[in-house]
Write a protein that holds these residues in place. Structure first.
Motif, PDB file in Angstrom:
ATOM      1  N   ALA A 274     -24.401  26.064  37.574  1.00  0.00           N
ATOM      2  CA  ALA A 274     -24.447  25.611  38.969  1.00  0.00           C
ATOM      3  C   ALA A 274     -25.834  25.119  39.369  1.00  0.00           C
ATOM      4  N   LEU A 275     -26.848  25.339  38.519  1.00  0.00           N
ATOM      5  CA  LEU A 275     -28.188  24.864  38.823  1.00  0.00           C
ATOM      6  C   LEU A 275     -28.200  23.338  38.818  1.00  0.00           C
ATOM      7  N   PRO A 276     -28.993  22.718  39.690  1.00  0.00           N
ATOM      8  CA  PRO A 276     -28.973  21.242  39.794  1.00  0.00           C
ATOM      9  C   PRO A 276     -29.107  20.504  38.464  1.00  0.00           C
ATOM     10  N   PRO A 277     -29.998  20.905  37.538  1.00  0.00           N
ATOM     11  CA  PRO A 277     -30.102  20.132  36.284  1.00  0.00           C
ATOM     12  C   PRO A 277     -28.857  20.208  35.408  1.00  0.00           C
ATOM     13  N   ASN A 278     -27.995  21.210  35.625  1.00  0.00           N
ATOM     14  CA  ASN A 278     -26.845  21.428  34.742  1.00  0.00           C
ATOM     15  C   ASN A 278     -25.508  21.005  35.340  1.00  0.00           C
ATOM     16  N   ARG A 279     -25.506  20.643  36.607  1.00  0.00           N
ATOM     17  CA  ARG A 279     -24.250  20.292  37.256  1.00  0.00           C
ATOM     18  C   ARG A 279     -23.616  19.072  36.580  1.00  0.00           C
ATOM     19  N   GLY A 280     -22.341  19.207  36.281  1.00  0.00           N
ATOM     20  CA  GLY A 280     -21.619  18.109  35.651  1.00  0.00           C
ATOM     21  C   GLY A 280     -21.757  18.052  34.140  1.00  0.00           C
ATOM     22  N   ARG A 281     -22.612  18.889  33.575  1.00  0.00           N
ATOM     23  CA  ARG A 281     -22.758  18.880  32.117  1.00  0.00           C
ATOM     24  C   ARG A 281     -21.610  19.655  31.471  1.00  0.00           C
ATOM     25  N   ARG A 282     -21.404  19.404  30.197  1.00  0.00           N
ATOM     26  CA  ARG A 282     -20.276  19.987  29.483  1.00  0.00           C
ATOM     27  C   ARG A 282     -20.756  21.033  28.480  1.00  0.00           C
ATOM     28  N   LEU A 283     -19.823  21.864  28.067  1.00  0.00           N
ATOM     29  CA  LEU A 283     -20.131  22.937  27.131  1.00  0.00           C
ATOM     30  C   LEU A 283     -19.333  22.766  25.845  1.00  0.00           C
ATOM     31  N   LEU A 284     -19.931  23.198  24.758  1.00  0.00           N
ATOM     32  CA  LEU A 284     -19.293  23.228  23.451  1.00  0.00           C
ATOM     33  C   LEU A 284     -19.192  24.696  23.040  1.00  0.00           C
ATOM     34  N   VAL A 285     -18.012  25.138  22.639  1.00  0.00           N
ATOM     35  CA  VAL A 285     -17.765  26.531  22.299  1.00  0.00           C
ATOM     36  C   VAL A 285     -17.411  26.627  20.817  1.00  0.00           C
ATOM     37  N   VAL A 286     -18.168  27.473  20.088  1.00  0.00           N
ATOM     38  CA  VAL A 286     -17.980  27.583  18.638  1.00  0.00           C
ATOM     39  C   VAL A 286     -17.761  29.046  18.270  1.00  0.00           C
ATOM     40  N   GLY A 287     -16.613  29.341  17.648  1.00  0.00           N
ATOM     41  CA  GLY A 287     -16.277  30.705  17.288  1.00  0.00           C
ATOM     42  C   GLY A 287     -16.460  30.989  15.816  1.00  0.00           C
ATOM     43  N   PHE A 288     -16.758  32.269  15.505  1.00  0.00           N
ATOM     44  CA  PHE A 288     -16.933  32.714  14.127  1.00  0.00           C
ATOM     45  C   PHE A 288     -16.135  33.997  13.903  1.00  0.00           C
ATOM     46  N   ALA A 289     -15.722  34.219  12.664  1.00  0.00           N
ATOM     47  CA  ALA A 289     -14.957  35.410  12.308  1.00  0.00           C
ATOM     48  C   ALA A 289     -15.671  36.164  11.200  1.00  0.00           C
ATOM     49  N   ASP A 290     -15.210  37.384  10.969  1.00  0.00           N
ATOM     50  CA  ASP A 290     -15.731  38.215   9.890  1.00  0.00           C
ATOM     51  C   ASP A 290     -14.804  38.110   8.683  1.00  0.00           C
ATOM     52  N   ALA A 291     -15.360  38.293   7.494  1.00  0.00           N
ATOM     53  CA  ALA A 291     -14.553  38.195   6.278  1.00  0.00           C
ATOM     54  C   ALA A 291     -13.474  39.261   6.199  1.00  0.00           C
ATOM     55  N   SER A 292     -13.583  40.309   7.019  1.00  0.00           N
ATOM     56  CA  SER A 292     -12.562  41.347   7.013  1.00  0.00           C
ATOM     57  C   SER A 292     -11.228  40.840   7.543  1.00  0.00           C
TER      58      SER A 292
END
Length: 459
Positions: free
Chosen positions: A370-388
């Motif tokens: 919500a900060l002015p420099p970040n408004r309208g910017r997009r996010l990238l979400v990257v997930g990781f798993a365990d070998a178990s």
């Protein structure tokens, strides 16, 4: 009774009554009792308590130390006295006092273990965000002389080095010469974390001792064969460099982003715990510690505040080409969202799939975006798993599920998610053990807990 005798007697009586009345008033004052780890009790919690008292309208603050490791902050508001009692000992004692009703809040440098959770079953859900408060982070940096060619070490190598079992740098890819150890005896948190994660009962070897971290850094900068331990956050100086550390996974340097994300293996959380029936003032204090004002007080105490700060774009060289291409041009945010597993039966934590820090980090992300420099910017979400997870396919499915779960949470908060993607078991942080068993070197955080995570990048 003569006047000469009567006046001294009256003055004596008045002084006696005053002496009795003052302790009675202190005794009758409401107390917020905070007991446990001296790492928190030394400076962090006293500084935080003073800031909290000021911000909720208390004044006339007086600090008393009736005995070593006990700090009392006396204050009043609207004529009503309050005492914040901060007793530093260790995490185990703090939790015991919480269970026995001798404290409303326990200060801990780790999560409660299985035996403690059994003893404190009546306290409620100690993994929920209502009772577990990650107030700060700390950690250990391993520093060597800048001319030393060694750039990475693993836990086993660190144990051999700091126990004195290995004395030659050439065993670790360094130049010819004998290793010279440097320690700061006053850095108790450094010693505790090294004992828990690395030394595992092995004694430290002979080392040169220094009065503080700055002296240690200066000594390492003057000696090409030196190696030392300093708290995270100390300035390295021009003559030293930090070493990347591996715990069965990739070697990670103690950058701000890697420490705040808890990917760096020699970092840890500092916790406050309260029972489900915490009093109003105790809960007010714990919640204040989570606010921006509270975290500023944490930073002033010399610890690493759990806040979101703007990162900077930097090249990514680790991981498969698919991962490097995915995050190319993006900025890694300084957090890794982690999860609870099976509730009280397995881990003694909340039924909420996110752990308590992740719950708050999701809200911090909303405020950050919500900060002015970040408004309208997009996010990238990257997930990781365990070998178990059991197989490559299962791990990929799990990592995708985790990434999708986080993306949904972010979108429900009005944030724009460009892409959510799982990377399976790529970039492990800790050695996976069969069935998700705990890695004894990793201390409180098991391998699965560390590896199964979600990164968030800013586009």
């Amino acid at each position: 009774m003569s006047r000469a005798v009567g006046l001294p007697f009256v003055l004596f009586l008045f002084a006696s009554l005053s002496a009795i009345a003052f302790p009675a008033r202190a005794q009758d004052a409401e107390r917020v009792r905070i007991h446990g780890s001296q790492t928190l009790g030394h400076a962090l919690v006293p500084g935080l308590a003073e800031a909290w008292l000021r911000d909720i309208g208390y004044s006339d603050m007086r600090i008393r130390r009736p005995r070593p490791a006990l700090t009392e902050i006396h204050a009043s508001r609207d004529g009503q006295p309050l005492i914040v009692e901060i007793a530093g000992s260790d995490s185990a004692q703090g939790f015991t006092d919480l269970v026995e009703g001798q404290a409303q809040i326990a200060m801990m440098a780790r999560r409660p273990n299985a035996a403690e959770l059994d003893a404190g079953w009546q306290l409620g859900d100690l993994g929920s965000q209502d009772q577990e408060f990650v107030v700060a982070l700390d950690g250990v940096a391993v520093v060597v002389n800048r001319r030393n060619p060694v750039v990475r070490l693993d836990f086993a190598q660190l144990r051999r080095l700091f126990s004195g079992q290995s004395r030659q740098w050439r065993e670790f890819g360094g130049n010819q010469g004998e290793v010279r150890l440097h320690l700061d005896p006053g850095a108790g948190a450094v010693r505790d974390l090294m004992n828990d994660r690395v030394m595992l009962g092995t004694a430290f070897g002979e080392a040169q001792r220094h009065r503080n971290a700055r002296e240690l850094i200066a000594a390492v900068a003057a000696d090409p064969l030196a190696i030392g331990l300093i708290p995270i956050g100390e300035h390295y100086g021009d003559g030293t460099k930090p070493v990347a550390i591996a715990d069965g996974g990739r070697a990670i340097a103690p950058t701000r982003t890697e420490v705040l994300s808890e990917d760096y293996p020699l970092s840890r959380r500092l916790y406050l715990y309260g029972g489900q029936m915490m009093g109003a003032l105790s809960r007010s204090f714990a919640l204040y510690a989570m606010t921006r004002a509270g975290q500023r007080a944490v930073a002033r105490s010399g610890h690493l505040a759990v806040t979101l700060v703007p990162g900077r774009e930097r090249p990514v060289s680790a991981g498969p080409a698919e991962y490097r291409e995915l995050v190319g041009g993006a900025v890694r945010l300084p957090l890794s969202l982690r999860f609870n597993f099976g509730g009280p039966g397995e881990s003694g934590v909340a039924a909420n799939v996110f752990d308590s820090r992740a719950v708050r980090d999701l809200d911090r992300l909303r405020s950050f975006m919500a900060l002015p420099p970040n408004r309208g910017r997009r996010l990238l979400v990257v997930g990781f798993a365990d070998a178990s997870a059991g197989s490559t396919m299962a791990a990929m499915m799990m990592s995708n599920d985790r990434a999708d779960l986080v993306a949904q949470e972010l979108m429900s908060r009005g944030l724009r998610v460009e892409q959510a993607r799982g990377m399976g078991t790529a970039l492990p942080l800790a050695a996976a053990l069969p069935g998700g068993a705990r890695n004894p070197i990793a201390g409180d955080a098991g391998s699965r807990y560390r590896n199964e995570r979600v990164e968030v990048w800013l586009l």
